[in-house]
Design an enzyme around this catalytic site. Structure first.
Site, PDB file in Angstrom:
ATOM      1  N   ASP A 104      -4.759  66.273 -33.632  1.00 46.06           N
ATOM      2  CA  ASP A 104      -4.742  64.879 -33.160  1.00 46.06           C
ATOM      3  C   ASP A 104      -4.495  64.744 -31.664  1.00 46.06           C
ATOM      4  OD1 ASP A 104      -2.222  65.918 -33.958  1.00 46.06           O
ATOM      5  OD2 ASP A 104      -1.342  63.918 -34.001  1.00 46.06           O
ATOM      6  N   GLU A 170      -0.290  65.500 -36.200  1.00 41.38           N
ATOM      7  CA  GLU A 170       0.959  66.226 -35.916  1.00 41.38           C
ATOM      8  C   GLU A 170       1.961  65.332 -35.212  1.00 41.38           C
ATOM      9  OE1 GLU A 170       4.070  67.984 -34.092  1.00 41.38           O
ATOM     10  OE2 GLU A 170       2.452  67.275 -32.816  1.00 41.38           O
ATOM     11  N   GLU A 171       1.464  64.363 -34.435  1.00 42.65           N
ATOM     12  CA  GLU A 171       2.350  63.561 -33.580  1.00 42.65           C
ATOM     13  C   GLU A 171       3.102  62.497 -34.392  1.00 42.65           C
ATOM     14  OE1 GLU A 171       2.886  64.347 -30.546  1.00 42.65           O
ATOM     15  OE2 GLU A 171       1.111  65.370 -29.752  1.00 42.65           O
TER      16      GLU A 171
HETATM   17 ZN   LIG Z   1       2.669  66.263 -28.738  1.00 40.95          ZN
HETATM   18 ZN   LIG Z   2       1.517  68.904 -29.690  1.00 40.05          ZN
END
Ligand SMILES: [Zn+2]
Ligand SMILES: [Zn+2]
Length: 434
Positions: A104, A170-171
């Site tokens: 992402d 992931e964020e």
């Molecule tokens: Zn990040």
């Molecule tokens: Zn990252």
């Protein structure tokens, strides 16, 4: 019939060859990595120009899936919405190891000045926002695609299975989503059938290009979101005693949280950051409002220590509010668990990374870092190690180079081959472990 027999005899011979195969030497890996570099660089730039927010990585997923299929891998798509899993089976059965990359981008207006800078937009919390790969996940996808190609080319010499995990979001879980990418991929079976014995992942960060660093046990902080809501009693700014001054209480609460963290936690063993970052209250200079909301983040490196601090903070905030006749609600939501590098695997990995990066370029005992990573959730299911790749631009002091998430973050493309190589050697050496 004869031809069929000949073909199967050849397969048997090849299989026997694989069983007795010598480990693939670093020079062969080097040569194979060099061959895929033009593609890896092109993928990185293409992803960079077409960044997608968490759980919206449909284009990235399609590019990845097509590449993995072209290599002959078994490919599962839609694992955790836009996640992709590729399975490479070596010529012989053996151990199973997983390598992970995140996909992402972020709602950031890019200001790197690169030729292939992003002009993309996306939707975040109902608004159209600029989107950029300001955390380097474009590099991560490209490096893991390169590693898949190199390893697929060595399939006949591999005993065991490599699982490539391309993870969305992931964020953190996007607003309204209960889970982020790693947690959702796990829930949807990314680590089942086959179940890897271990998982490895990397991240580009400011640092000397070519350097690799990590630490055993708590490496990247557990990250919690904290919300505090205070209720007082509205009154005239000239008559605070006729109400309950929630602004004064908010000030005391912030002091309490800061002091509690500084005075009750051993900073030498469990670094802890507790930040109140927002405070919202009031509409007019002479009206004391009836409520205030505060939010912040808690970063910790020890789960028991974190739980204890959360309990102490809740008690202290309640007491502060009660002393003034106010009430407090305290909520904590985990964004990411502690990145806990398995101690045994961490020791095992150091010489493998040195084989890839060169002696003197690997630090397996770097200080912990207060940023977080949801790779931690994979490590709760199977042991794993997460390491960082120094990727500051040439000629820039790493301490002064733009950090991840800044509009100017521009990781050095010269580290792309190293990331491909660390992935490939980690997988090969893990599968060869006796
Ligand atoms: Zn990040
Ligand atoms: Zn990252």
């Amino acid at each position: 019939m004869r031809r069929l027999f000949a073909a199967s005899a050849l397969a048997l011979l090849l299989a026997a060859g694989a069983a007795n195969a010598q480990p693939v030497d670093a020079a062969s890996v080097d040569a194979a990595v060099r061959r895929v570099m033009p593609e890896v660089t092109a993928w990185r730039r293409d992803f960079h120009q077409h960044p997608e927010l968490g759980f919206a990585e449909t284009r990235s997923a399609a590019v990845i899936a097509e590449h993995l299929r072209s290599l002959g891998l078994e490919v599962r798509t839609g694992v955790g919405k836009t996640g992709v899993v590729g399975i490479l089976r070596g010529a012989q059965p053996g151990r199973v190891v997983a390598l992970r990359a995140d996909m992402d981008a972020l709602p950031v207006q890019e200001a790197t000045g690169l030729d292939f800078a992003s002009t993309a937009t996306g939707t975040y919390m109902g608004n159209t926002v600029p989107v950029a790969h300001a955390c380097g996940h474009d590099m991560h996808m490209a490096m893991l695609m390169g590693a898949a190609e190199v390893l697929a080319g060595m399939k006949d010499r591999i005993a065991g299975t490599v699982v490539f995990v391309f993870q969305p979001a992931e964020e953190g879980a996007p607003p309204g989503e209960p889970k982020g990418g790693a947690a959702l991929m796990i829930a949807e079976g990314a680590l089942n059938d086959p179940k890897p014995e271990a998982i490895f992942g990397l991240h580009v960060v400011p640092g000397r290009p070519g350097s690799v660093f990590y630490r055993p046990e708590g490496f990247m902080a557990a990250s919690d979101r904290v919300d505090i809501s205070l209720k007082g009693k509205q009154t005239h700014g000239a008559w605070p005693w006729r109400g309950v001054d929630v602004i004064a209480v908010a000030g005391q609460v912030i002091e309490t949280v800061n002091t509690l963290t500084a005075r009750t936690v051993d900073p030498t063993t469990t670094p802890t950051v507790f930040t109140i970052a927002t405070i919202n209250a009031g509409v007019r200079y002479n009206i004391i409002p009836d409520s205030a909301t505060l939010s912040g983040t808690l970063r910790t490196f020890d789960t028991a220590q974190r739980d204890a601090l959360v309990a102490r903070a809740e008690t202290a905030i309640d007491h502060v509010a009660a002393a003034y006749g106010a009430t407090a609600e305290f909520g904590v939501k985990q964004n990411a668990a502690l990145v806990f590098n398995d101690p045994g695997l961490s020791t095992w990995l150091a010489p493998v990374l040195a084989e890839a990066a060169g002696e003197g370029n690997v630090n397996p005992a770097t200080p912990p870092t207060t940023v977080a990573e949801d790779f931690s959730y994979f490590q709760q299911v199977i042991p794993g190690v997460f390491y960082h790749l120094g990727a500051s631009p040439d000629g820039v002091d790493p301490a002064a180079s733009s950090p991840n998430h800044s509009p100017e973050f521009s990781p050095n493309e010269k580290v792309l081959p190293l990331g491909v190589k660390t992935h490939v050697l980690t997988a090969l050496r893990f599968l060869d472990r006796s």
